[in-house]
Enzyme design. Structure first.
Site, PDB file in Angstrom:
ATOM      1  N   GLU A  99     -28.123 -18.305  63.403  1.00 39.05           N
ATOM      2  CA  GLU A  99     -27.881 -17.325  63.128  1.00 39.05           C
ATOM      3  C   GLU A  99     -27.084 -15.981  63.421  1.00 39.05           C
ATOM      4  O   GLU A  99     -26.733 -16.107  64.162  1.00 39.05           O
ATOM      5  CB  GLU A  99     -29.160 -16.453  61.390  1.00 39.05           C
ATOM      6  CG  GLU A  99     -29.558 -16.912  60.735  1.00 39.05           C
ATOM      7  CD  GLU A  99     -29.274 -16.521  59.744  1.00 39.05           C
ATOM      8  OE1 GLU A  99     -27.509 -16.200  59.496  1.00 39.05           O
ATOM      9  OE2 GLU A  99     -29.464 -16.462  58.419  1.00 39.05           O
ATOM     10  N   ASP A 100     -26.165 -15.771  62.158  1.00 41.52           N
ATOM     11  CA  ASP A 100     -25.041 -14.414  62.301  1.00 41.52           C
ATOM     12  C   ASP A 100     -26.189 -13.279  62.806  1.00 41.52           C
ATOM     13  O   ASP A 100     -25.999 -12.631  63.964  1.00 41.52           O
ATOM     14  CB  ASP A 100     -24.449 -14.066  61.600  1.00 41.52           C
ATOM     15  CG  ASP A 100     -25.404 -14.620  60.568  1.00 41.52           C
ATOM     16  OD1 ASP A 100     -25.988 -14.290  59.767  1.00 41.52           O
ATOM     17  OD2 ASP A 100     -23.504 -13.680  59.243  1.00 41.52           O
ATOM     18  N   ASP A 103     -31.642  -9.350  59.338  1.00 40.36           N
ATOM     19  CA  ASP A 103     -31.271  -8.263  58.734  1.00 40.36           C
ATOM     20  C   ASP A 103     -33.002  -7.880  58.422  1.00 40.36           C
ATOM     21  O   ASP A 103     -34.208  -7.339  59.126  1.00 40.36           O
ATOM     22  CB  ASP A 103     -30.805  -7.995  58.120  1.00 40.36           C
ATOM     23  CG  ASP A 103     -30.449  -6.654  56.823  1.00 40.36           C
ATOM     24  OD1 ASP A 103     -31.236  -5.590  58.181  1.00 40.36           O
ATOM     25  OD2 ASP A 103     -29.914  -6.887  56.122  1.00 40.36           O
ATOM     26  N   PHE A 152     -23.565  -2.043  58.680  1.00 41.23           N
ATOM     27  CA  PHE A 152     -23.376  -2.528  58.104  1.00 41.23           C
ATOM     28  C   PHE A 152     -21.734  -3.172  58.934  1.00 41.23           C
ATOM     29  O   PHE A 152     -20.920  -2.792  59.220  1.00 41.23           O
ATOM     30  CB  PHE A 152     -22.975  -2.891  56.986  1.00 41.23           C
ATOM     31  CG  PHE A 152     -22.673  -3.789  55.708  1.00 41.23           C
ATOM     32  CD1 PHE A 152     -23.636  -4.705  55.647  1.00 41.23           C
ATOM     33  CD2 PHE A 152     -20.679  -4.189  55.751  1.00 41.23           C
ATOM     34  CE1 PHE A 152     -23.286  -5.809  54.652  1.00 41.23           C
ATOM     35  CE2 PHE A 152     -20.865  -5.822  55.556  1.00 41.23           C
ATOM     36  CZ  PHE A 152     -21.811  -6.446  54.545  1.00 41.23           C
ATOM     37  N   ARG A 165     -14.644 -11.910  58.509  1.00 35.55           N
ATOM     38  CA  ARG A 165     -14.853 -13.095  59.444  1.00 35.55           C
ATOM     39  C   ARG A 165     -14.016 -13.307  60.401  1.00 35.55           C
ATOM     40  O   ARG A 165     -14.416 -14.093  61.769  1.00 35.55           O
ATOM     41  CB  ARG A 165     -14.685 -14.528  58.570  1.00 35.55           C
ATOM     42  CG  ARG A 165     -16.061 -14.533  57.449  1.00 35.55           C
ATOM     43  CD  ARG A 165     -16.612 -15.366  57.042  1.00 35.55           C
ATOM     44  NE  ARG A 165     -17.357 -16.028  55.858  1.00 35.55           N
ATOM     45  CZ  ARG A 165     -18.181 -15.177  55.417  1.00 35.55           C
ATOM     46  NH1 ARG A 165     -19.251 -15.054  56.250  1.00 35.55           N
ATOM     47  NH2 ARG A 165     -18.785 -15.080  53.661  1.00 35.55           N
TER      48      ARG A 165
HETATM   49  P1  IMP Z   1     -31.482 -10.834  55.556  1.00 37.69           P
HETATM   50  O1  IMP Z   1     -31.781 -11.621  54.913  1.00 37.69           O
HETATM   51  O2  IMP Z   1     -31.863  -9.620  55.336  1.00 37.69           O
HETATM   52  O3  IMP Z   1     -32.254 -10.992  57.098  1.00 37.69           O
HETATM   53  O4  IMP Z   1     -29.940 -11.019  55.604  1.00 37.69           O
HETATM   54  C1  IMP Z   1     -29.790 -12.265  56.729  1.00 37.69           C
HETATM   55  C2  IMP Z   1     -28.253 -12.077  55.844  1.00 37.69           C
HETATM   56  O5  IMP Z   1     -27.026 -11.360  55.206  1.00 37.69           O
HETATM   57  C3  IMP Z   1     -27.416 -12.287  57.098  1.00 37.69           C
HETATM   58  O6  IMP Z   1     -27.381 -13.772  57.503  1.00 37.69           O
HETATM   59  C4  IMP Z   1     -25.840 -12.151  56.589  1.00 37.69           C
HETATM   60  O7  IMP Z   1     -25.354 -13.564  55.803  1.00 37.69           O
HETATM   61  C5  IMP Z   1     -26.174 -11.221  55.664  1.00 37.69           C
HETATM   62  N1  IMP Z   1     -25.921 -10.135  56.291  1.00 37.69           N
HETATM   63  C6  IMP Z   1     -26.981  -9.269  56.787  1.00 37.69           C
HETATM   64  N2  IMP Z   1     -26.602  -7.772  57.535  1.00 37.69           N
HETATM   65  C7  IMP Z   1     -25.431  -7.973  57.239  1.00 37.69           C
HETATM   66  C8  IMP Z   1     -23.758  -7.175  57.770  1.00 37.69           C
HETATM   67  O8  IMP Z   1     -24.367  -6.083  58.678  1.00 37.69           O
HETATM   68  N3  IMP Z   1     -23.004  -7.638  57.745  1.00 37.69           N
HETATM   69  C9  IMP Z   1     -22.688  -8.931  56.866  1.00 37.69           C
HETATM   70  N4  IMP Z   1     -23.787  -9.796  56.651  1.00 37.69           N
HETATM   71  C10 IMP Z   1     -24.937  -8.947  56.789  1.00 37.69           C
HETATM   72 MG    MG Z   2     -25.779 -15.451  57.689  1.00 41.82          MG
END
Ligand code: IMP
Ligand code: MG
Length: 175
Positions: A99-100, A103, A152, A165
């Protein structure tokens, strides 16, 4: 990059690559003799997967899956959908989800639940970034590149409205 002057550097390229080399070495040690499949969560993890995989000195397979959770906004919707599934079964295999960023944890929580019923032999997670301040689901993160504060971020696979990206570093929106 043109139009990227609104971004400040959070993690520069050299630090990213050094940490990725460490993660790759650790993964290679942990998965020796196993049937490793790296599962890349598109699109954000594709740049990380590309560099990480070349730092894992083992025979391995790759597969890709696309999820939507954010739309084009900067906050999670909590609604996750598989928009493109894996091409092969993962039953009996050693799956490492790449995963990248984690959050809220909602996306990964959904994905791991979905994968568990496919009966992989093992299921672990490697994320480049972790933003623990917004955690809504606690998911075990086996490999974490960097823990970051609540910002962010863009670059190195991460987008803002589908752009940036391709930045070779992690930046943040300066607003
Ligand atoms: P989560 O479900 O809130 O954990 O978010 C996961 C996904 O939200 C990540 O795989 C990203 O694609 C996107 N995301 C969350 N935070 C960021 C950020 O700071 N920048 C860009 N994409 C984000
Ligand atoms: Mg992602």
């Amino acid at each position: 990059m043109e139009g990227a002057e609104r971004f400040r550097v959070l993690i520069e390229e050299g630090r990213l690559q050094a940490r990725i080399a460490e993660l790759g070495a650790q993964i290679a040690e942990d998965y020796r003799g196993k049937d490793l499949v790296l599962v890349c969560v598109l699109k954000g993890a594709v740049v990380f997967l590309s560099d990480l995989s070349r730092r894992i000195d083992l025979p391995l397979a790759m597969d890709f899956l696309a999820l939507s959770s954010y739309g084009d906004r900067t906050e999670t919707s909590g609604v996750v959908q598989i928009t493109q599934d894996l091409t092969r079964p993962i039953e009996g295999r050693d799956v490492l989800v790449v995963e990248d960023i984690v959050d809220t944890g909602l996306t990964l929580d959904f994905l791991l639940e979905n994968f568990r019923v496919r009966h992989p032999r093992s299921l672990r997670v490697c994320t480049l970034l972790h933003k623990p301040s917004h955690t809504r689901r606690h998911v075990p993160l086996d490999y974490v590149g960097f823990v970051i504060e609540d910002r962010f971020v863009v670059g190195y696979g991460l987008d803002y409205e589908q752009k940036y990206r391709n930045l070779p570093y992690i930046g943040f929106l300066d607003r």
